[in-house]
Write a protein that holds these residues in place. Structure first.
Motif, PDB file in Angstrom:
ATOM      1  N   GLY A  87      53.617  40.332  35.494  1.00  0.00           N
ATOM      2  CA  GLY A  87      53.699  40.796  36.634  1.00  0.00           C
ATOM      3  C   GLY A  87      53.655  39.586  37.791  1.00  0.00           C
ATOM      4  O   GLY A  87      54.228  39.735  38.759  1.00  0.00           O
ATOM      5  N   ASP A 186      51.545  48.125  42.944  1.00  0.00           N
ATOM      6  CA  ASP A 186      51.103  47.268  41.729  1.00  0.00           C
ATOM      7  C   ASP A 186      50.175  48.069  40.716  1.00  0.00           C
ATOM      8  O   ASP A 186      49.252  48.543  40.961  1.00  0.00           O
ATOM      9  N   THR A 213      52.850  45.744  33.746  1.00  0.00           N
ATOM     10  CA  THR A 213      52.899  44.596  32.950  1.00  0.00           C
ATOM     11  C   THR A 213      52.275  45.083  31.488  1.00  0.00           C
ATOM     12  O   THR A 213      51.915  46.248  31.351  1.00  0.00           O
ATOM     13  N   SER A 215      50.464  43.101  30.149  1.00  0.00           N
ATOM     14  CA  SER A 215      49.303  42.274  29.895  1.00  0.00           C
ATOM     15  C   SER A 215      47.967  42.985  29.398  1.00  0.00           C
ATOM     16  O   SER A 215      47.068  42.553  29.032  1.00  0.00           O
ATOM     17  N   LYS A 216      47.837  44.230  30.090  1.00  0.00           N
ATOM     18  CA  LYS A 216      46.697  44.675  30.043  1.00  0.00           C
ATOM     19  C   LYS A 216      46.354  45.973  28.862  1.00  0.00           C
ATOM     20  O   LYS A 216      45.731  45.728  27.800  1.00  0.00           O
TER      21      LYS A 216
HETATM   22  C1  LIG Z   1      47.037  41.204  35.367  1.00  0.00           C
HETATM   23  C2  LIG Z   1      47.540  41.844  36.888  1.00  0.00           C
HETATM   24  C3  LIG Z   1      48.750  41.557  36.988  1.00  0.00           C
HETATM   25  C4  LIG Z   1      49.886  41.058  36.199  1.00  0.00           C
HETATM   26  O1  LIG Z   1      49.551  40.002  35.179  1.00  0.00           O
HETATM   27  P1  LIG Z   1      50.698  39.609  34.338  1.00  0.00           P
HETATM   28  O2  LIG Z   1      49.692  38.998  33.212  1.00  0.00           O
HETATM   29  O3  LIG Z   1      51.153  38.396  35.109  1.00  0.00           O
HETATM   30  O4  LIG Z   1      51.622  40.457  34.143  1.00  0.00           O
HETATM   31  C5  LIG Z   1      49.476  42.000  38.322  1.00  0.00           C
HETATM   32  N1  LIG Z   1      48.757  42.574  39.193  1.00  0.00           N
HETATM   33  C6  LIG Z   1      47.385  42.721  39.110  1.00  0.00           C
HETATM   34  C7  LIG Z   1      46.503  43.372  39.946  1.00  0.00           C
HETATM   35  C8  LIG Z   1      46.682  42.459  37.707  1.00  0.00           C
HETATM   36  O5  LIG Z   1      45.523  42.371  37.745  1.00  0.00           O
END
Ligand SMILES: *Cc1c(COP(=O)(O)O)cnc(C)c1O
Length: 361
Positions: A87, A186, A213, A215-216
């Motif tokens: 992201g 976001d 994303t 990622s989470k």
């Molecule tokens: C973790 C996060 C992202 C994106 O994280 P990436 O690991 O770069 O995909 C984007 N916005 C928020 C608010 C986040 O906490």
């Protein structure tokens, strides 16, 4: 180095230092506790994809297969998706695409740091609307600023990092209607909220850009897979400044495997995180002097009487949490929700630190 060499907009930046982490339990970055290779189906699927893709080839520049799979996940067409290196890359692409130096970027505070930093690099005029008491967003002021300032970009994190607050879709739509410029939502934590995504309204808003994303919720922070969702011509515009081969083959293939087994992964990862979050919030709310802010994410923001002392106590218990320098977040800690054993250890540190003072009263 001669500081005059630096681009004017970054001359006052502090060097980015990630503090050394000595603790073994790290719950400071909202990472998932679940490893995707523990799903045997995903591992087999990824390895077989990898075997078929020689690495001497450049990756597909638009990650065509992956954007199709992500599109299916969010019920949109492939040309309404842009895949990026997390992201974070998507945020940077959006600002690079639309911001001129001096243009206004409207955000609120506290929110994800990256928006302001990326805006500053480009010389944006970053306007921040402070949250109300209890980290509720000041919706009226925010809407008024959209109308008054006509920001070039308006960004909202929903649910918000680090406060955990979720805004209703109806408010997001008010913002989208009030602005004739791009509005970025976001949704990095959306999967934990149980709420509908604003993506459902994409046909109505040519100025909507959603950031997501893997990622989470999918536990893939290390693979760097994020994506933008917007109408097709906006996606085409975002591609203008993208590095040609921004997504490496490994990430594209693992993203495909994650999407192939997305239901299995989400059904495994999300419910225990939500249960753990509710358990943690309820336990901490019982303690005198601890304020727990409502969260629909995989983290909880809490305010304690003495933040540095609590961070030290957690550290002595081998736990690293996130704390903040910003004055509005003084004495606040952000705790990532992982597994029940970790949650219980966090709670017992809080009980040791907080209850004895209350007992003295
Ligand atoms: C973790 C996060 C992202 C994106 O994280 P990436 O690991 O770069 O995909 C984007 N916005 C928020 C608010 C986040 O906490």
């Amino acid at each position: 180095m001669n500081n005059a060499w630096l681009r004017d907009t970054i001359r006052d930046f502090e060097p980015y230092k990630v503090p050394e982490i000595k603790e073994n339990t790290v719950i400071n970055a909202n990472e998932s506790p679940y490893n995707i290779f523990d799903f045997p189906n995903v591992k087999v699927d990824f390895l077989s994809r990898l075997e078929k893709r020689p690495l001497y080839h450049y990756p597909n520049p638009f990650a065509e297969e992956l954007r199709t799979a992500l599109g299916e996940y969010v019920s949109r067409r492939a040309d309404e998706i842009l895949v990026g290196n997390g992201g974070d890359e998507i945020i940077s692409l959006i600002l690079n695409t639309f911001m001129n130096a001096g243009d206004t970027l409207l955000i609120h505070t506290p929110t994800f740091d990256v928006y302001e930093i990326d805006g500053q690099v480009l010389g944006a005029n970053v306007v921040k609307v402070p949250d109300l008491e209890g980290f509720k967003r000041d919706r009226n002021t925010f809407l008024r600023r959209v109308t008054e300032l006509r920001p070039k970009i308006t960004m909202l994190c929903n649910p918000n990092n680090p406060t955990g607050e979720l805004l209703p879709l109806s408010f997001l739509e008010e913002v989208l209607k009030a602005s004739s410029n791009p509005v970025v939502i976001d949704e990095a934590y959306l999967e934990f909220s149980g709420q509908e995504s604003i993506i459902s309204q994409l046909d109505q808003y040519d100025n909507l850009i959603v950031i997501r994303t893997l990622s989470k919720a999918f536990g893939l922070a290390g693979m760097r897979i994020g994506y933008a969702v917007a109408q097709q011509d906006v996606i085409a515009a975002l591609s203008l400044t993208k590095l040609v081969y921004n997504m490496n083959n490994m990430s594209q293939l693992l993203g495909l495997s994650a999407m192939a087994y997305r239901d299995e992964i989400l059904q495994h990862n999300i419910p225990p995180t939500i249960q753990g979050r509710e358990y943690l919030m309820a336990a901490l709310r019982k303690l005198d002097g601890v304020t727990v802010y409502p969260s629909v994410t995989n983290f909880v923001l809490v305010h304690v009487p003495d933040g540095p002392a609590m961070v030290r106590a957690l550290s002595q218990a081998d736990i690293c949490v996130r704390f903040y320098k910003a004055p509005e977040l003084e004495n606040c800690l952000r705790i990532t929700v992982t597994t029940m054993d970790v949650i219980r250890r966090v709670i017992s540190v809080f009980q040791r630190e907080v209850v004895p003072c209350a007992a003295l009263k």
